[in-house]
Design a protein around this motif. Structure first.
Motif, PDB file in Angstrom:
ATOM      1  N   LEU A 204      34.491 -22.713  76.071  1.00  0.00           N
ATOM      2  CA  LEU A 204      35.445 -21.974  75.241  1.00  0.00           C
ATOM      3  C   LEU A 204      35.585 -22.644  73.879  1.00  0.00           C
ATOM      4  CD1 LEU A 204      37.563 -19.795  74.724  1.00  0.00           C
ATOM      5  CD2 LEU A 204      39.225 -21.250  75.899  1.00  0.00           C
TER       6      LEU A 204
ATOM      7  N   THR B  84      44.083 -15.645  76.151  1.00  0.00           N
ATOM      8  CA  THR B  84      44.655 -16.806  76.827  1.00  0.00           C
ATOM      9  C   THR B  84      43.891 -17.035  78.126  1.00  0.00           C
ATOM     10  OG1 THR B  84      46.817 -16.274  75.884  1.00  0.00           O
ATOM     11  CG2 THR B  84      46.777 -17.859  77.697  1.00  0.00           C
ATOM     12  N   TYR B  85      43.301 -18.211  78.227  1.00  0.00           N
ATOM     13  CA  TYR B  85      42.464 -18.595  79.359  1.00  0.00           C
ATOM     14  C   TYR B  85      43.223 -19.627  80.199  1.00  0.00           C
ATOM     15  CZ  TYR B  85      38.711 -16.791  76.347  1.00  0.00           C
ATOM     16  OH  TYR B  85      37.915 -16.017  75.540  1.00  0.00           O
TER      17      TYR B  85
ATOM     18  N   PHE C 109      42.724 -22.323  83.200  1.00  0.00           N
ATOM     19  CA  PHE C 109      41.745 -23.076  83.978  1.00  0.00           C
ATOM     20  C   PHE C 109      42.473 -23.957  84.982  1.00  0.00           C
ATOM     21  CE2 PHE C 109      39.900 -22.415  79.764  1.00  0.00           C
ATOM     22  CZ  PHE C 109      38.637 -21.922  80.067  1.00  0.00           C
TER      23      PHE C 109
ATOM     24  N   LEU D 110      37.764 -21.142  85.431  1.00  0.00           N
ATOM     25  CA  LEU D 110      38.603 -20.083  84.894  1.00  0.00           C
ATOM     26  C   LEU D 110      39.256 -19.343  86.052  1.00  0.00           C
ATOM     27  CD1 LEU D 110      39.497 -18.441  82.369  1.00  0.00           C
ATOM     28  CD2 LEU D 110      37.538 -16.953  82.817  1.00  0.00           C
TER      29      LEU D 110
ATOM     30  N   LEU E 272      42.357 -14.648  82.750  1.00  0.00           N
ATOM     31  CA  LEU E 272      42.144 -14.409  81.322  1.00  0.00           C
ATOM     32  C   LEU E 272      42.956 -13.190  80.916  1.00  0.00           C
ATOM     33  CD1 LEU E 272      40.730 -14.607  78.553  1.00  0.00           C
ATOM     34  CD2 LEU E 272      38.771 -13.427  79.575  1.00  0.00           C
TER      35      LEU E 272
ATOM     36  N   SER F  34      44.561 -10.871  77.379  1.00  0.00           N
ATOM     37  CA  SER F  34      44.352 -10.616  75.954  1.00  0.00           C
ATOM     38  C   SER F  34      45.581  -9.956  75.359  1.00  0.00           C
ATOM     39  CB  SER F  34      43.135  -9.712  75.736  1.00  0.00           C
ATOM     40  OG  SER F  34      43.409  -8.413  76.201  1.00  0.00           O
TER      41      SER F  34
ATOM     42  N   TYR G 145      40.690 -10.774  83.466  1.00  0.00           N
ATOM     43  CA  TYR G 145      40.083 -11.382  84.647  1.00  0.00           C
ATOM     44  C   TYR G 145      41.143 -12.110  85.443  1.00  0.00           C
ATOM     45  CZ  TYR G 145      37.254 -14.446  87.571  1.00  0.00           C
ATOM     46  OH  TYR G 145      36.711 -15.098  88.643  1.00  0.00           O
TER      47      TYR G 145
END
Length: 107
Positions: free
Chosen positions: A21, A59-60, A62, A68, A71, A73, A83
């Protein structure tokens, strides 16, 4: 790729790592990539231009293994989940179970 392979990938595959990323910041449409920790998650927030006047924020989330797990948006004030590993695992598990234990399966 078979359903079982998809399920395995959802359980064990990283999809994207924080390092990968971070590499996105080198792309011409990216504005920033920032990281923080919160509730045992590494959270990556990236901002990029998707049009001349539109900026999207992704925004991810982990886990500790750098996988991941989620996810989201925000584009033009509209939030959406792109996701979710837990949901994907459940979906592929249900498909695999349905395929393996279908009415046509040998008893």
């Amino acid at each position: 790729m078979s359903i079982i392979e998809h399920l395995y990938d959802e359980i064990h595959g990283p999809k994207l790592t924080p390092y990968e990323l971070l590499e996105n910041v080198k792309l011409p449409n990216y504005i920033s990539v920032d990281f923080k920790t919160e509730n045992d998650f590494i959270i990556g927030i990236s901002k990029c231009k998707i049009d001349k006047d539109e900026i999207a924020t992704f925004t991810y989330f982990f886990n500790k293994e750098n996988k991941l797990v989620r996810l989201t948006s925000n584009v033009n004030g509209e939030n959406s989940e792109i996701y979710n590993r837990e949901k994907a695992i459940k979906e592929y598990y249900a498909l695999a179970k349905k395929t393996l234990f279908s009415d046509k399966a040998a008893v």
